[in-house]
Motif scaffolding. Structure first.
Motif, mmCIF file in Angstrom:
data_model
loop_
_atom_site.group_PDB
_atom_site.id
_atom_site.type_symbol
_atom_site.label_atom_id
_atom_site.label_comp_id
_atom_site.label_asym_id
_atom_site.label_seq_id
_atom_site.Cartn_x
_atom_site.Cartn_y
_atom_site.Cartn_z
ATOM 1 N N PRO A 42 0.807 -1.105 0.097
ATOM 2 C CA PRO A 42 0.027 0.012 0.034
ATOM 3 C C PRO A 42 1.027 1.224 -0.071
ATOM 4 N N GLN A 43 0.101 2.263 -0.577
ATOM 5 C CA GLN A 43 1.172 3.491 -0.487
ATOM 6 C C GLN A 43 1.024 4.200 0.838
ATOM 7 N N LEU A 44 0.039 3.981 1.333
ATOM 8 C CA LEU A 44 -0.463 4.523 2.828
ATOM 9 C C LEU A 44 0.425 3.673 4.072
ATOM 10 N N PRO A 45 1.131 4.211 4.956
ATOM 11 C CA PRO A 45 1.458 3.385 5.904
ATOM 12 C C PRO A 45 0.623 2.732 6.848
ATOM 13 N N PRO A 46 1.029 1.525 7.263
ATOM 14 C CA PRO A 46 -0.026 0.767 8.131
ATOM 15 C C PRO A 46 -0.117 1.604 9.432
ATOM 16 N N ALA A 47 -1.547 1.388 10.001
ATOM 17 C CA ALA A 47 -1.642 1.823 11.323
ATOM 18 C C ALA A 47 -0.740 1.712 12.366
ATOM 19 N N ALA A 48 -0.142 0.375 12.491
ATOM 20 C CA ALA A 48 0.862 0.366 13.381
ATOM 21 C C ALA A 48 2.304 0.929 13.220
ATOM 22 N N GLU A 49 2.496 1.293 11.852
ATOM 23 C CA GLU A 49 3.566 2.215 11.801
ATOM 24 C C GLU A 49 3.163 3.841 11.938
#
Length: 186
Positions: A13-20
């Motif tokens: 994904p182009q958006l970061p994961p919530a955990a990051e």
């Protein structure tokens, strides 16, 4: 500090994961609000600038290398745009007020505008420290908001005072010359 392509997964994904992103947001957002409030003197404006900054970072997560520095720069620039827009608006109000009240003494509003213009002659670090000082923020709080030591804040305050004093003296000298040349012409 600008955009630099970093390791971004081609198929991810182009958006970061919530955990990051979430821990980064939880840590940096309050710091950006404090920083913006010290620089601008307005918590709502600082919150808006910090939110805009974090939104941009979220959308461009993989293309920004030094995210914290980039966010601080964005907050400063966002506040700068707010100041510029308010100065334009103030200029229009000032002209309208002057037209309506020709011959009256300088208003408090015009004095505040002059002080704001003087503060803009300072480097960003000195602007931030002086803004906090003028808002009666304790030195320790200014230091914490800006990520500086109290000694650095005191030194920036000293340098800002000196620079402002010199600028006021220059303006007074210019005014005296203008006034003297006007009297000679009359």
């Amino acid at each position: 500090m600008g955009h630099k392509e970093t390791n971004r997964p081609d198929d991810g994904p182009q958006l970061p994961p919530a955990a990051e992103f979430d821990p980064f947001f939880d840590l940096l957002y309050p710091q950006l609000v404090k920083y913006g409030a010290v620089v601008w003197g307005s918590i709502p404006d600082a919150e808006e600038a910090a939110a805009d900054s974090m939104t941009y970072l979220y959308r461009h997560w993989y293309s920004i290398e030094n995210k914290e520095a980039y966010a601080r720069t964005m907050v400063t620039r966002s506040i700068g745009r707010l100041r510029r827009d308010e100065a334009r608006h103030a200029d229009r109000l000032d002209r309208a007020e002057h037209a309506n009240r020709a011959g009256n003494p300088i208003s408090e509003y015009v004095q505040r505008r002059w002080i704001t213009e003087l503060l803009r002659t300072l480097p960003p670090a000195q602007q931030a420290v002086m803004a906090g000082f003028l808002d009666q923020v304790p030195t320790a709080d200014i230091a914490a908001a800006l990520g500086k030591t109290e000694a650095a804040v005191r030194k920036n305050l000293q340098l800002a005072r000196r620079r402002l004093r010199d600028e006021v003296e220059r303006q007074r000298a210019r005014d005296a010359v203008t006034s003297a040349s006007g009297k000679e012409a009359a």
